[in-house]
Design an enzyme around this catalytic site. Structure first.
Site, mmCIF file in Angstrom:
data_model
loop_
_atom_site.group_PDB
_atom_site.id
_atom_site.type_symbol
_atom_site.label_atom_id
_atom_site.label_comp_id
_atom_site.label_asym_id
_atom_site.label_seq_id
_atom_site.Cartn_x
_atom_site.Cartn_y
_atom_site.Cartn_z
ATOM 1 N N GLY A 220 -14.153 64.360 -79.637
ATOM 2 C CA GLY A 220 -15.605 64.565 -79.091
ATOM 3 C C GLY A 220 -15.530 65.381 -77.802
ATOM 4 C CD GLN B 175 -17.136 63.422 -70.941
ATOM 5 O OE1 GLN B 175 -16.147 63.232 -70.492
ATOM 6 N NE2 GLN B 175 -17.853 64.514 -70.393
ATOM 7 C CB SER B 176 -11.780 63.698 -76.825
ATOM 8 O OG SER B 176 -10.703 62.892 -77.108
ATOM 9 C CG ASN B 177 -11.116 58.864 -72.925
ATOM 10 O OD1 ASN B 177 -11.398 59.053 -71.875
ATOM 11 N ND2 ASN B 177 -11.865 58.116 -73.866
ATOM 12 C CB VAL C 30 -9.130 66.184 -75.995
ATOM 13 C CG1 VAL C 30 -9.027 67.282 -75.382
ATOM 14 C CG2 VAL C 30 -9.481 66.415 -77.400
#
Ligand SMILES: *Cc1c(COP(=O)(O)O)cnc(C)c1O
Length: 344
Positions: free
Chosen positions: A95, A97-99, A101
């Protein structure tokens, strides 16, 4: 073979991932600062009416690279598999706000690999939260528009194919690092946790892709040791977690875990990443009693699941409980939550 859970009806499988090396466990590429601290949370326990010494927080928000979080433990094994294959580029997605990624980009930088990440969102007007850190870390960002869980997996696969067509050696990593190889990180974390907290505690964890939950279950050998709290990332946790737990145990040469998967589906609130009152209460409880900073997408809802289990008696302190703090703080700085965090 991959350790993918069965796809739901209508979903299309992507090309095989994590090719050679999945039948034998890859070694660990040390990246995380381990062991992470496990601290007794007696002020929070008292606020919830639990006995002293019965509640702990295991700080996997402090895994120590580029803001930390649970994905680092998975990436230690995924990176090993990528290096063993001769990959030059890590490819994954998440997403906006992916951590995961952010941390995949960070791990690529530490290992001298390139990274391409697919974000299931339109590009934001300006970077905030994790996207600030993505811009600083510098992976190739592919803004793919709003996509569901399996559509995002397909987009990651298509991006890996595109890179291969350009002559690169991509290594595809599932959303959240969810595979048997990634979950090995939490198979090992289970032993680390048992060495720190006596009494075979119940571990409560926010479930996104379910890989953390699955790895812990594989490590403990028993589903009864882990309560996952669904945050709305994927639709099939009840099938995916036990399948991945069994595959992870098999990869490590362990017996299949005993018992039945435990997932609380009642803390999702209005949806993935959408604020809820129970999440806000959990954020406040953790911050004001333990100075533990939770996030609105994962850990806030995870702790809300623990609080609900205390209130209805499923957790009563007769055996210890560990809340696994999986990180995620950057998302709290997204403007989406600016009004939500303000005191009434
Ligand atoms: C990804 C993530 C989780 C969920 O972990 P999974 O292994 O995907 O279930 C929980 N908390 C945070 C902060 C995360 O980034």
């Amino acid at each position: 073979m991959t350790a993918d859970p069965p796809l739901p009806p209508g979903a299309t499988p992507g090309p095989p991932t994590e090719g050679p090396g999945t039948d034998r466990p890859p070694p660990r590429t040390p990246l995380a600062h381990l062991p992470t601290p496990a601290v007794s949370a007696d002020r929070l326990a008292a606020a919830l009416g639990l006995p002293e010494g019965s509640l702990w927080i295991k700080h996997d928000d402090l895994t120590g690279i580029a803001g930390g979080g649970n994905k680092v433990r998975k990436l230690e094994f995924l990176a090993s598999a990528a290096l063993a294959e001769g990959a030059d580029t890590l490819v994954t997605g998440g997403g906006r706000q992916s951590n995961h990624v952010r941390l995949t980009a960070a791990v690529a930088n530490r290992l001298g690999l390139a990274a391409t990440v697919v974000l299931a969102s339109d590009p934001p007007e300006r970077p905030t939260g994790n996207v600030v850190l993505d811009e600083v870390l510098g992976p190739e960002l592919v803004w793919a528009g709003d996509l569901g869980y399996y559509a995002l997996e397909d987009a990651i696969a298509a991006t890996a194919d595109r890179l291969a067509g350009e002559g690169r050696q991509p290594y595809r990593i599932h959303v959240g690092g969810a595979s048997a190889v990634g979950a090995l990180g939490y198979l090992h974390a289970a032993a680390e946790l048992d060495a720190q907290v006596p009494g075979e505690p119940l571990v409560v964890v926010a479930d996104g892709s379910g890989g953390t939950h699955a790895g812990l279950v594989a490590g403990f050998g028993d589903h009864a040791r882990v309560l996952g709290v669904d945050v709305g990332t994927r639709p099939d946790l009840d099938d995916a977690v036990p399948a991945m737990a069994a595959a992870t145990a098999a990869l490590a040469g362990r017996p299949a875990p005993a018992g039945d998967v435990q997932v609380d589906h009642d803390r999702v609130g209005p949806g993935y990443g959408a604020p809820s009152d129970a999440c806000r209460e959990a954020l406040d409880l953790a911050a004001r009693h333990e100075a533990a900073l939770l996030d609105p997408v994962y850990t806030g809802k995870g702790l809300a699941g623990l609080v609900a289990a205390v209130r209805d008696g499923r957790i009563d302190g007769t055996r210890p409980t560990v809340f696994l703090h999986t990180g995620g703080l950057p998302a709290l700085f997204s403007p989406r939550y600016a009004d939500w965090v303000r005191r009434p």
